[in-house]
Design a protein around this motif. Structure first.
Motif, mmCIF file in Angstrom:
data_model
loop_
_atom_site.group_PDB
_atom_site.id
_atom_site.type_symbol
_atom_site.label_atom_id
_atom_site.label_comp_id
_atom_site.label_asym_id
_atom_site.label_seq_id
_atom_site.Cartn_x
_atom_site.Cartn_y
_atom_site.Cartn_z
ATOM 1 N N SER A 7 0.796 -0.937 0.007
ATOM 2 C CA SER A 7 0.237 -0.067 -0.065
ATOM 3 C C SER A 7 0.920 1.124 0.005
ATOM 4 C CB SER A 7 -1.128 0.038 1.170
ATOM 5 O OG SER A 7 -0.092 0.021 2.421
ATOM 6 N N THR A 8 2.141 1.369 0.571
ATOM 7 C CA THR A 8 2.925 2.373 0.630
ATOM 8 C C THR A 8 3.378 2.491 -0.772
ATOM 9 O OG1 THR A 8 3.759 1.897 2.742
ATOM 10 C CG2 THR A 8 5.302 2.963 1.436
ATOM 11 N N LEU A 9 3.792 1.343 -1.646
ATOM 12 C CA LEU A 9 4.366 1.512 -3.027
ATOM 13 C C LEU A 9 3.186 2.122 -3.933
ATOM 14 C CD1 LEU A 9 6.044 0.703 -5.301
ATOM 15 C CD2 LEU A 9 4.881 -1.624 -5.147
ATOM 16 N N ALA A 10 1.907 1.733 -3.751
ATOM 17 C CA ALA A 10 0.723 2.378 -4.415
ATOM 18 C C ALA A 10 0.670 3.822 -4.159
ATOM 19 C CB ALA A 10 -0.624 1.856 -3.940
ATOM 20 N N VAL A 11 0.978 4.312 -2.896
ATOM 21 C CA VAL A 11 0.957 5.977 -2.773
ATOM 22 C C VAL A 11 2.154 6.671 -3.311
ATOM 23 C CG1 VAL A 11 1.174 7.752 -1.150
ATOM 24 C CG2 VAL A 11 -0.395 5.691 -0.598
ATOM 25 N N LEU A 12 3.281 5.911 -3.350
ATOM 26 C CA LEU A 12 4.510 6.565 -3.749
ATOM 27 C C LEU A 12 4.524 6.500 -5.417
ATOM 28 C CD1 LEU A 12 7.028 4.688 -1.469
ATOM 29 C CD2 LEU A 12 5.944 7.074 -1.175
ATOM 30 N N ALA A 13 3.818 5.192 -5.970
ATOM 31 C CA ALA A 13 3.833 5.208 -7.318
ATOM 32 C C ALA A 13 2.942 5.997 -7.975
ATOM 33 C CB ALA A 13 3.610 3.835 -7.668
ATOM 34 N N LEU A 14 1.760 6.282 -7.401
ATOM 35 C CA LEU A 14 0.651 7.220 -7.806
ATOM 36 C C LEU A 14 1.505 8.737 -7.793
ATOM 37 C CD1 LEU A 14 -2.000 7.828 -8.911
ATOM 38 C CD2 LEU A 14 -2.644 8.003 -6.379
ATOM 39 N N ALA A 15 2.170 9.200 -6.728
ATOM 40 C CA ALA A 15 2.763 10.610 -6.864
ATOM 41 C C ALA A 15 3.625 10.551 -7.809
ATOM 42 C CB ALA A 15 3.327 10.516 -5.494
ATOM 43 N N GLN A 16 4.438 9.372 -8.171
ATOM 44 C CA GLN A 16 5.369 9.678 -9.270
ATOM 45 C C GLN A 16 4.763 9.657 -10.637
ATOM 46 O OE1 GLN A 16 8.541 10.397 -8.958
ATOM 47 N NE2 GLN A 16 9.682 9.781 -10.756
ATOM 48 N N PHE A 17 3.665 9.104 -10.379
ATOM 49 C CA PHE A 17 2.838 8.998 -11.839
ATOM 50 C C PHE A 17 2.430 10.518 -12.045
ATOM 51 C CE2 PHE A 17 -1.309 8.803 -13.953
ATOM 52 C CZ PHE A 17 -0.982 7.910 -14.869
ATOM 53 N N MET A 18 1.929 11.031 -11.227
ATOM 54 C CA MET A 18 1.443 12.303 -11.503
ATOM 55 C C MET A 18 2.682 13.474 -11.747
ATOM 56 S SD MET A 18 -0.213 15.068 -8.432
ATOM 57 C CE MET A 18 1.259 14.953 -7.403
#
Length: 475
Positions: A7-18
């Motif tokens: 779930s941590t990865l999901a948050v970080l990856a979404l931020a980098q995606f943005m």
């Protein structure tokens, strides 16, 4: 909400995606911004350059600040800065206001991106799980860049260019709200333990690069001997020299000068900078060409860029597999050659003509090529660096890629604008002048890629294992 690593990865990856999405989503909106806000041709590039320059210039400082102040804290602060700058950017009423807010966006990205990557590396232990996490991180970043051109097209055509900024706001707000619930805080030591921010180093590097970029851009309308241009270039030399002196005297420099004893790191930094210069220049010129010369809508422009993004994602996967078999040098050389060939194919495009025949082959080949340069370049950069400097080396080549892109775009746009103005003065119609300017700019970008081919021949050969590939996060 449970704090699981994934779930941590999901948050970080979404931020980098943005963050990555924002780089490409803006390109297709450039012509509408130019018309609505009254940008001059030479100033339009600052919509891209202001973001990229500040992002690259403060990337290393952002990583250091996260280590000292807390990575989650800086990640959230970066999200807040990025989100507020995006909101204000959507309401910008003048070129100067938009450029300034793009710079603030870049600062937010420089705060959150290295903090996110640091959190990811401390969340997942070395081995299979970290490799998978880094693969997802890199894949989503690549997907963000690819989807950005299409998403930007839909937003511009169906709403307005302002929505390429507004779209970031709800994403950033949601991430700010859920990050404390999911992501654990982490930091390394403290300032009293001998670690410092080295703010002077970051400011000298960024202002020096800014002065150099400004001087190159102003050289076209004013001439190289103009006091404004000459003064900017002299200031750049003084500031960048001051950066070297500051780093040599700092107890905890952003860029330890000992790292440059590594030939692989030094060459890789140049190679990735040239790669960034070729990519950012081509992307900027092609977005203008497709809309202002060929009359494509923003959505059509985004769709026509899509094969290049897909080729880049596939190319990165293939390059990662090939370097373990044949080594970094042949993959790098092949990538540089593909980049040159792809760009030269784009110079056959005219105001009228088939997309499939004149643009698609060049876009696709170039998409493969930039990743076949980027993957071995990143691996070579850290191959000879002491483990204690691995993070700084990764940050250095990432910053080099961004700053190389800014300087390359400044050179390309200056030469292109100069030719367009000259052709108009000779009596050519605007469409012909823009086509000629596009061709010249693409040829200069091809020259950057050609230099990369030459550097590949003198770079050391490496045959990395899977762990080394996983540690080399693509820029």
């Amino acid at each position: 909400m449970r704090r699981s690593p994934w779930s941590t990865l999901a948050v970080l990856a979404l931020a980098q995606f943005m963050v990555v999405l924002d780089v490409t989503i803006v390109n297709v909106a450039l012509p509408d911004m130019q018309t609505d806000l009254g940008f001059s041709t030479d100033r339009l590039q600052w919509v891209i350059s202001a973001y990229t320059l500040v992002f690259g210039g403060f990337l290393l400082l952002g990583g250091r600040a996260g280590d000292l102040l807390g990575r989650r804290r800086l990640f959230v602060a970066g999200l807040v800065v990025f989100g507020l700058a995006s909101l204000a950017g959507g309401f910008a009423q003048s070129p100067n206001m938009l450029i300034a807010l793009r710079a603030v966006q870049g600062l937010g990205g420089a705060m959150l991106s290295p903090a996110a990557l640091s959190i990811l590396t401390v969340t997942f232990a070395p081995g299979r799980d970290r490799n998978i996490a880094l693969g997802i991180w890199g894949g989503l970043a690549g997907l963000g860049g690819t989807l950005g051109v299409v998403a930007g097209g839909f937003l511009v055509d169906d709403a307005s260019w302002r929505w390429v900024f507004f779209v970031n706001v709800p994403v950033a707000a949601a991430l700010v709200a859920i990050t404390p619930l999911i992501v654990r805080e982490s930091r390394v030591g403290n300032a009293s333990g001998g670690r410092t921010f080295d703010l002077p180093g970051a400011l000298l590097a960024t202002t020096g690069t800014l002065a150099l970029t400004y001087g190159v851009i102003r050289a076209e309308p004013l001439g190289w001997s103009d006091p404004e241009v000459f003064g900017s270039l002299i200031a750049a030399v003084v500031l960048l020299a001051g950066f070297v002196v500051a780093e040599s005297r700092s107890s905890a420099p952003l860029v330890p000068l000992r790292m440059f004893r590594s030939r692989s790191l030094s060459l890789s930094s140049v190679q990735l900078g040239l790669n960034g210069a070729a990519f950012l220049s081509m992307f900027f010129l092609a977005a203008i060409f497709l809309q202002q010369v060929r009359g494509r809508s923003a959505v059509e422009t985004g769709v026509q860029f899509l094969p290049m993004g897909v080729a880049a994602i596939v190319g990165a996967t293939l390059a990662s597999a090939l370097v373990t078999r044949i080594g970094t040098r042949p993959v790098h050389l092949a990538g540089a050659v593909m980049s040159v060939a792809g760009l030269l194919l784009l110079t056959t495009a005219g105001a009228d003509g088939s997309y499939a025949a004149e643009l698609l082959p060049g876009f696709t080949l170039f998409g493969f090529g930039i990743m076949w340069v980027g993957v071995p370049g990143q691996i070579s950069a850290v191959s000879e660096v002491d483990h204690r400097d691995a993070g700084a080396a990764s940050g250095l080549v990432s910053a080099g890629y961004q700053i190389g892109g800014v300087l390359g775009l400044a050179v390309v746009n200056t030469l292109s604008t100069s030719l367009a103005n000259s052709r108009l003065a000779e009596g050519a119609d605007p469409q012909t002048a823009l086509v000629d300017a596009f061709h010249r700019g693409i040829l200069v970008a091809a020259a950057f890629a050609a230099v990369n081919a030459g550097l590949a021949l003198v770079q050391k050969q490496r045959v990395p294992d899977a762990e080394e590939i996983a540690e080399a996060v693509p820029v």
